[in-house]
Write a protein that holds these residues in place. Structure first.
Motif, PDB file in Angstrom:
ATOM      1  N   ASN A 227       5.165  11.252   6.884  1.00 26.84           N
ATOM      2  CA  ASN A 227       6.479  11.385   7.531  1.00 26.84           C
ATOM      3  C   ASN A 227       6.483  12.446   8.637  1.00 26.84           C
ATOM      4  N   VAL A 228       5.623  13.456   8.479  1.00 30.54           N
ATOM      5  CA  VAL A 228       5.622  14.556   9.441  1.00 30.54           C
ATOM      6  C   VAL A 228       4.428  14.431  10.392  1.00 30.54           C
ATOM      7  N   ASP A 229       3.308  13.946   9.874  1.00 31.39           N
ATOM      8  CA  ASP A 229       2.134  13.734  10.726  1.00 31.39           C
ATOM      9  C   ASP A 229       1.592  12.341  10.431  1.00 31.39           C
ATOM     10  N   ASP A 230       1.698  11.449  11.410  1.00 32.30           N
ATOM     11  CA  ASP A 230       1.360  10.050  11.112  1.00 32.30           C
ATOM     12  C   ASP A 230      -0.148   9.800  11.047  1.00 32.30           C
ATOM     13  N   ARG A 231      -0.935  10.876  11.210  1.00 27.82           N
ATOM     14  CA  ARG A 231      -2.371  10.695  11.009  1.00 27.82           C
ATOM     15  C   ARG A 231      -2.724  10.672   9.521  1.00 27.82           C
ATOM     16  N   ASP A 232      -1.788  11.033   8.672  1.00 31.04           N
ATOM     17  CA  ASP A 232      -2.087  11.126   7.240  1.00 31.04           C
ATOM     18  C   ASP A 232      -2.078   9.735   6.594  1.00 31.04           C
ATOM     19  N   ASN A 233      -2.945   9.556   5.607  1.00 30.52           N
ATOM     20  CA  ASN A 233      -2.946   8.335   4.782  1.00 30.52           C
ATOM     21  C   ASN A 233      -3.704   8.638   3.493  1.00 30.52           C
ATOM     22  N   TRP A 234      -3.759   7.689   2.571  1.00 34.26           N
ATOM     23  CA  TRP A 234      -4.339   7.980   1.251  1.00 34.26           C
ATOM     24  C   TRP A 234      -5.799   8.386   1.349  1.00 34.26           C
ATOM     25  N   LYS A 235      -6.474   7.863   2.359  1.00 30.43           N
ATOM     26  CA  LYS A 235      -7.896   8.173   2.474  1.00 30.43           C
ATOM     27  C   LYS A 235      -8.122   9.663   2.768  1.00 30.43           C
ATOM     28  N   VAL A 236      -7.294  10.218   3.654  1.00 33.44           N
ATOM     29  CA  VAL A 236      -7.432  11.644   3.962  1.00 33.44           C
ATOM     30  C   VAL A 236      -7.078  12.472   2.717  1.00 33.44           C
ATOM     31  N   HIS A 237      -6.027  12.063   2.016  1.00 33.45           N
ATOM     32  CA  HIS A 237      -5.620  12.768   0.793  1.00 33.45           C
ATOM     33  C   HIS A 237      -6.745  12.713  -0.245  1.00 33.45           C
ATOM     34  N   PHE A 238      -7.332  11.543  -0.388  1.00 38.99           N
ATOM     35  CA  PHE A 238      -8.469  11.383  -1.316  1.00 38.99           C
ATOM     36  C   PHE A 238      -9.609  12.329  -0.932  1.00 38.99           C
ATOM     37  N   ALA A 239      -9.967  12.324   0.341  1.00 33.72           N
ATOM     38  CA  ALA A 239     -11.076  13.175   0.798  1.00 33.72           C
ATOM     39  C   ALA A 239     -10.754  14.653   0.600  1.00 33.72           C
ATOM     40  N   ASP A 240      -9.525  15.060   0.871  1.00 33.88           N
ATOM     41  CA  ASP A 240      -9.109  16.454   0.663  1.00 33.88           C
ATOM     42  C   ASP A 240      -9.228  16.848  -0.811  1.00 33.88           C
ATOM     43  N   THR A 241      -8.793  15.944  -1.695  1.00 32.09           N
ATOM     44  CA  THR A 241      -8.825  16.216  -3.133  1.00 32.09           C
ATOM     45  C   THR A 241     -10.257  16.366  -3.632  1.00 32.09           C
ATOM     46  N   MET A 242     -11.144  15.498  -3.138  1.00 34.41           N
ATOM     47  CA  MET A 242     -12.549  15.564  -3.557  1.00 34.41           C
ATOM     48  C   MET A 242     -13.217  16.833  -3.021  1.00 34.41           C
ATOM     49  N   ARG A 243     -12.912  17.170  -1.781  1.00 30.68           N
ATOM     50  CA  ARG A 243     -13.501  18.382  -1.204  1.00 30.68           C
ATOM     51  C   ARG A 243     -13.016  19.609  -1.976  1.00 30.68           C
ATOM     52  N   GLY A 244     -11.711  19.640  -2.255  1.00 27.08           N
ATOM     53  CA  GLY A 244     -11.131  20.750  -3.017  1.00 27.08           C
ATOM     54  C   GLY A 244     -11.760  20.855  -4.395  1.00 27.08           C
TER      55      GLY A 244
ATOM     56  N   ASP B  24      14.077  17.617   0.592  1.00 26.47           N
ATOM     57  CA  ASP B  24      14.472  18.049   1.937  1.00 26.47           C
ATOM     58  C   ASP B  24      14.103  16.943   2.927  1.00 26.47           C
ATOM     59  N   ARG B  25      14.844  16.892   4.067  1.00 28.60           N
ATOM     60  CA  ARG B  25      14.710  15.749   4.986  1.00 28.60           C
ATOM     61  C   ARG B  25      14.101  16.129   6.331  1.00 28.60           C
ATOM     62  N   THR B  26      13.476  15.155   6.955  1.00 32.24           N
ATOM     63  CA  THR B  26      13.055  15.274   8.357  1.00 32.24           C
ATOM     64  C   THR B  26      14.280  15.044   9.237  1.00 32.24           C
ATOM     65  N   PRO B  27      14.196  15.379  10.529  1.00 30.86           N
ATOM     66  CA  PRO B  27      15.349  15.140  11.408  1.00 30.86           C
ATOM     67  C   PRO B  27      15.796  13.663  11.421  1.00 30.86           C
ATOM     68  N   ASP B  28      14.891  12.725  11.206  1.00 28.25           N
ATOM     69  CA  ASP B  28      15.314  11.318  11.173  1.00 28.25           C
ATOM     70  C   ASP B  28      15.652  10.845   9.759  1.00 28.25           C
ATOM     71  N   GLY B  29      15.808  11.771   8.818  1.00 29.24           N
ATOM     72  CA  GLY B  29      16.365  11.410   7.512  1.00 29.24           C
ATOM     73  C   GLY B  29      15.371  10.966   6.460  1.00 29.24           C
ATOM     74  N   ARG B  30      14.065  11.147   6.739  1.00 31.93           N
ATOM     75  CA  ARG B  30      13.083  10.798   5.714  1.00 31.93           C
ATOM     76  C   ARG B  30      12.690  12.045   4.907  1.00 31.93           C
ATOM     77  N   ILE B  31      11.800  11.850   3.905  1.00 32.69           N
ATOM     78  CA  ILE B  31      11.384  12.988   3.077  1.00 32.69           C
ATOM     79  C   ILE B  31      10.531  13.941   3.911  1.00 32.69           C
ATOM     80  N   LEU B  32      10.923  15.210   3.932  1.00 26.41           N
ATOM     81  CA  LEU B  32      10.204  16.225   4.710  1.00 26.41           C
ATOM     82  C   LEU B  32       8.935  16.646   3.964  1.00 26.41           C
ATOM     83  N   GLN B  33       7.893  16.962   4.709  1.00 24.28           N
ATOM     84  CA  GLN B  33       6.637  17.386   4.082  1.00 24.28           C
ATOM     85  C   GLN B  33       6.163  18.697   4.691  1.00 24.28           C
ATOM     86  N   ARG B  34       5.515  19.503   3.861  1.00 25.60           N
ATOM     87  CA  ARG B  34       5.071  20.817   4.342  1.00 25.60           C
ATOM     88  C   ARG B  34       3.560  21.014   4.151  1.00 25.60           C
ATOM     89  N   ASN B  35       3.041  22.004   4.878  1.00 23.32           N
ATOM     90  CA  ASN B  35       1.628  22.361   4.774  1.00 23.32           C
ATOM     91  C   ASN B  35       1.329  23.075   3.474  1.00 23.32           C
TER      92      ASN B  35
END
Lengths: 604, 246
Positions: A60-77, A109-120
């Motif tokens: 919602n905040v950065d459209d480069r994100d997807n499950w693959k990046v989340h998966f890779a982040d989780t494995m690296r962590g 919490d919401r983004t300016p266009d009313g979607r779910i806000l996400q944080r770092n």
């Protein structure tokens, strides 16, 4: 014969935090009868403490994100010790589970266009944490609670399970007591889901509540299930250190997400001094870039304060040991400095971090908009737990499932912040679903009445020894002091050998503990039973930590300070051997499918 | 070393009394720390509820020197410890043992409030769009940690024990959060008037004063709900007429 009430459910869920509630809701939706046991009142479980948010690649905040990046982040962590199947399912299913919560009344919490806000958050490449200020856990548990109470689930509040019951190889029930009157309860169930959380009360400095006494870990172990990764404990880098009575209470990672920096007594921002190689390419190398990152510049890399928790905790310990710590044995976490950057910094901090502002104001007489906080590592989370099948969450004991912190696998050697709340709902749902399927395919088993009588007799022994014997708290405090000192953030072989000797002595003391008074709401009695869980699982931690002769994630060995490639190919499994002694084996990690390997490679 | 005396209520449903415990106190201690110290050193069977010890779970509600407080957020330097400090259970609810009360009525009362039911998702991605400004007032209500101190202090419940007729401030806040949720489709106004007895509240604001989460219970939750009841049930013309009668 023991006197007890009998309850019969198709599925029994033990634990009513996020994972337990989600499992109970799903099992109930599967059309079976469900019992839900909570150690405290409903809605008070440790999930309420979660602050930063729920990790889900909603993009919602950065459209480069997807499950693959989340998966890779989780494995690296997790330093690649994760159960890759769980890491995959988690990344794929978390977005749907987050939206589902919204459909049940959660108000993120919401983004300016009313979607779910996400944080770092630390270790996540893009802003990924859906949140509600810094009370996301409360929002989640209340949403699940308010939805769950209308699903026909039988809730047994203030009730503690002391032993699982088996019929041959299969789990068929549980035995425990309710706190109010101290009466015993027998639960017959076709399937059982453990969702009991963690083991933090084995340590002196912890962010965990009294409930976190390793109950589920010990219940599973005693029932013959495999545990794994017990050497991996997360010490959250930022707990309060002053005044003494609040030592260990969590200071959210969000302080660093909003621009908070770590400094030693010399005023040096020491996190820039040690950035691990595998994070170099994504970490800022100067203060200016770090500030741009926390203010939303997508081209900037994240500041080193947002490296993984294991690393930040160790850096803090290094500063303290080198004599560069704060007066009360921590370091400084400074958010007040942003007044150099923002004209209305004090208001900004109060708005972005209201609960931290109040926590320090009320408990430490400190205004975080003006002064730096003193912080230090606190025992926060256990990555290790019940070894489960990645898809179904069933343990190695038939009919016994586990979800949430009590289960192992998703987080490997280190958990990323935000991956716990998502873990609870993704795998809580899966455990509930598969437990219901199991319950439909199996009949109620037979409970051995003699076994029940023996447990009841054992549970009442502290009363027979009475108040003249040593009390449970003294033994628990001794255990906490010892684990903190000998099996903490930095470990050595000699210290852990000493801890194992110490555990033998404490076990001898635990069987002699006595309490006065009667069975009605008697915390002394409850503590004397919880002790056995803490002791058994502390042994599992110490043995596993001794066996892993390398440093990785939450496990740091001063005598083996480097990562060992060979040790990265297996998980350590703990189980109860045939002779009743603890058995430790290396379980090779199964080969990852090529498509997942490719994802990791592409996200390096 | 400083010593302080705490008079803790010990007893159960059959009765009880304050009992003196003297213990050492140190810098930064909160009331719950003192209770734990007494429990560990002098009274292993002293019953007390607590969980997070950080003001987030709402378990350790009690009456400290007569004031409804979370024990974990009450620092000893905020109270006079040169005199004995009394610690009593929430008096509105039946006693179980010592500082632990039977709060189960709250869980039953909550269940009687019509649950959340969202409208069909209407955004292209199958979810909802909500603006931050539209949800902020609901987010205030959702800060509630269910400590039940507002219920404890409410005279309708405390003095008049009207548990069957009035759901109490906590559940007015709960109902307000649902009523003001922009995607909820249910109507709870009739229930608020009849089953949940909102008319019993006469806006003394005691609940707002004791809320550890600083939720403006009366002004932001109860009064707007009362207005909705008035809109729906009382003819505005006649109301206006009555206002001008002596």
């Amino acid at each position: 014969m023991a006197d007890y009430q009998t309850h019969e459910h198709d599925v029994l869920v033990i634990g009513a935090g996020g994972a337990g509630l989600r499992a109970a809701i799903e099992a109930s939706a599967g059309g079976v009868s469900v019992g839900l046991v909570c150690k405290s009142l409903l809605g008070k479980a440790h999930t309420v403490m979660a602050e930063g948010g729920l990790a889900a690649a909603l993009a919602n905040v950065d459209d480069r994100d997807n499950w693959k990046v989340h998966f890779a982040d989780t494995m690296r962590g997790g330093q690649y010790l994760n159960n890759w199947r769980m890491a995959q399912l988690h990344a794929q299913e978390a977005p749907a589970r987050a939206h589902e919560l919204e459909g049940w009344g959660a108000m993120f919490d919401r983004t300016p266009d009313g979607r779910i806000l996400q944080r770092n958050f630390g270790g996540h490449r893009y802003p990924r944490l859906a949140h509600v200020g810094y009370r996301t856990g409360l929002e989640m548990i209340r949403t699940l609670q308010d939805h769950g109470i209308h699903q026909g689930i039988d809730v047994h509040m203030e009730c503690t399970v002391v032993r699982l019951l088996k019929d041959g190889d299969r789990v068929v029930g549980a035995f425990g007591y309710e706190r109010e009157r101290g009466r015993f309860k027998l639960f017959k169930a076709k399937a059982i889901v453990l969702a009991t959380g963690g083991i933090g009360r084995a340590y002196k400095i912890t962010s965990n509540s009294w409930e976190y006494t390793a109950d589920g870990h010990a219940l599973a172990y005693e029932a013959g299930a495999d545990l794994q990764d017990m050497e991996f404990i997360q010490f959250h880098p930022t707990g309060m250190v002053w005044p003494p009575s609040v030592r260990g209470i969590l200071v959210t990672e969000g302080v660093r997400g909003e621009g908070g920096i770590l400094k030693n007594s010399e005023g040096r921002r020491f996190m820039f001094d040690d950035i691990p190689d595998n994070y170099k390419s994504q970490t800022a190398d100067n203060a200016e870039e770090g500030w741009r990152y926390v203010t939303g510049d997508k081209a900037a890399r994240r500041p080193p304060e947002l490296l993984t928790r294991d690393h930040v905790a160790r850096c803090i310990m290094r500063e303290v040991k080198a004599g560069r710590g704060s007066p009360h044995g921590g370091v400084y976490l400074d958010i007040a400095w942003i007044k150099e950057k923002l004209p209305n910094a004090a208001e900004h901090i109060k708005k972005k971090l209201p609960s931290m502002y109040h926590q320090f104001k009320q408990l430490a007489d400190l205004d975080i908009t003006k002064e730096p906080m003193e912080i230090g590592p606190t025992t926060h989370y256990v990555m290790g737990g019940v070894r489960v099948d990645g898809d179904s969450q069933m343990s190695t004991v038939s009919g016994l499932f586990a979800a949430g912190e009590v289960a192992a696998g998703l987080h490997g050697a280190n958990r990323l912040g935000g991956n716990s709340l998502s873990d609870l709902i993704v795998f809580g749902k899966r455990a509930g679903e598969f437990a219901a399927t199991y319950a439909k395919a199996n009949r109620q088993g037979t409970v051995d009445g003699r076994q029940v009588d023996d447990i009841a007799k054992w549970a009442l022994e502290p009363f027979e020894r009475g108040a003249a014997a040593e009390g449970p708290y003294q033994v628990q405090y001794a255990l906490q002091d010892m684990m903190q000192e000998l099996v903490g953030i930095v470990r050595t072989e000699a210290e852990m050998q000493k801890a194992l000797d110490g555990l033998r002595e404490l076990k001898a003391r635990a069987v002699k503990v006595g309490v006065g008074g009667h069975r009605e709401y008697n915390p002394g009695w409850h503590s004397s039973l919880d002790l056995f869980n803490l002791l058994a699982i502390s042994e599992a931690v110490a043995r596993s930590a001794l066996e892993r002769r390398e440093s990785r994630g939450g496990h740091f060995r001063e005598d083996y300070p480097n990562k060992d490639a060979k040790a990265g190919t297996f998980n350590l499994v703990v189980r109860k051997g045939r002779d009743g002694e603890m058995e430790l084996v290396q379980a090779p990690i199964s080969e990852m499918p090529q498509e997942l390997k490719d994802i990791i490679e592409a996200n390096k | 070393m400083t010593m302080a005396t705490f008079q803790i209520w010990r007893g159960d449903a059959k009765g009880g009394a304050l009992k003196d415990y003297t213990t050492k106190v140190s810098d930064g201690m909160v009331v719950l720390d003192a209770v734990h110290q007494i429990q560990a050193e002098q009274a292993n069977d002293l019953a007390v509820r607590w969980n997070c010890k950080a003001g987030k779970c709402g378990s350790c509600s009690a009456e400290v020197n007569g004031h409804p407080r979370l024990m974990c957020m009450t620092r000893l330097n905020q109270i006079d410890i040169t005199k004995p400090v009394t610690i009593e259970p929430m008096r509105t609810f039946p006693s179980i043992k010592d500082l632990v009360t039977d709060v189960s009525w709250n869980f039953r009362a909550k269940k009687t409030i019509t649950r959340f039911k969202p409208r069909t998702p209407d955004a292209p991605d199958g979810t909802w769009r909500m603006q931050q400004v539209d949800i902020e007032r609901v987010q205030e209500f959702r800060k509630c940690i269910e400590c039940f101190l507002c219920q404890d202090v409410c005279h309708v419940l405390r003095d008049h024990q009207l548990f069957d007729e009035f759901a109490g401030p906590r559940h007015m806040v709960y109902a307000a959060a649902l009523e003001m949720n922009p995607i909820d489709t249910e109507d709870r106004v009739s229930d608020l008037k009849k089953a949940h007895g909102i008319g019993y509240c006469n806006i003394t604001k005691c609940c707002t004063k004791v809320c550890p989460e600083s939720i403006t219970i009366t002004d932001n939750a109860i009064i707007p709900l009362k207005e909705r009841v008035v809109d729906q049930f009382y003819d505005p013309v006649r109301k206006l007429f009555r206002m001008f009668q002596p």
